[in-house]
Design an enzyme around this catalytic site. Sequence first.
Site: not given
Length: 319
Positions: A243, A250
Site C-alpha cells: 500500500y 501514484e
Amino acid sequence: AQGHGAKGDNIYEFQIEFLEPVEPNPLCRVTQRQLNITVQKKESNWWERLTKQEKRPLFLAPDFDRWLDESDAEMELKEKEEEMINKMKIESRVPKDPFRHLKKGYLVMYNLVQFLGFSWIFVNMTVRLFILGKDSFYDTFHTISDMMYFCETLALMEIVNSLIGLVKTPLIPAVLQVFGRIFILFVILGSLEEMQSKPVVFFIFYFWSIIELFRYPYYMLSCLGIEWKPLTWLRYTAWIPLYPLGGLAEAVSIVQSIPIFSETGKFSLELPNPLNVTIPFSFVLQISPIVVFLVVFANCRYLYKQRKRHLGPKKRKMK
C-alpha cells in the site's frame, strides 16, 4: 480386565443390571491409576437407585463430588431445557433471507472475475518483464490498460455492495480506494498520452495487481465459509509494503503530470465574465499527492485494525 492385585494376576469382572435402560456403548478412558467408564442414560430422568436390586452391591461406592439429589437433577434438566427453548426463540426471530444463496452466488462470481482479471494483468506483466526487461516499462499502458479499465470500473460495485449492506466492509475505505484508483487511471494516465509511456505506470499496475491477488480470493472463500490460514495471513500482511509503495507510485505519477497539464491547460476551469479567471487543473494537482498519502494512511489504519482482529491473539473467555 486383567490386573495385578494383592493375590497376584487375576481376571476382574462384574455385571450391573441398571434400574432403567442405558446407552449400549459406554465411553471408556484408561489412566495410569484407574479405568473410567461413563454410562449414559437413555432418558434424562431421576432414578431412585442405580440398580434393579434394592440392595447396593458391596463393591459400589458413590462419588459424592458428582452426586446429585433429586432437586439438583431436576434443576439441571430444567436449565438445559430453558437454554434450548431460548436458543430456538432467538433463531426463530432472525428472518430468513430468501435471496441469501443468490447474494452469495453473486459475491463469489464478482470476486472470481476480479481475481481472474488481476491474475491476467500480473502474469502478463511478469512474463513481459522477464522477456523484455526494462523495455516492458514503456508500453505497459497500451498492453494492460483495457483489462485494468475493466477491473477498476467493475470495482465500483464494491461501493454499491457496501452501500446496500451486501458486505460488511465500511463505505468510506471502499470509496477512497476505488475513486482514488479511478482518478489515477482515467484522469492522470488515461487522458494524457505523454504519461502512458512512463515507467511509473508499470509500478502502479504491478502493485495494484499483487494486492488484489490476495484480496479477492480471500473474500471469495469467505463467501463460501472457507478459511485458508496462509491466504488470510497474506491478505492482512501483504498490504504493509504494497500500500505505501502503491501510494508512492501514484504520487509520482501526479507530480510527473503537473507540467503536462500546465502546458496543455487540460481540465482547467474557466470562470465566465466579469471575473474572467482561469483555475488551472495543475494547481489542483499540486495538493493531490497530500491527498493520496492521506488516503493511503486511512486505508492502512483500517487494515491494521482488521489485521489485529484476524491475526491478533485470541481472547479467552473466562468461565
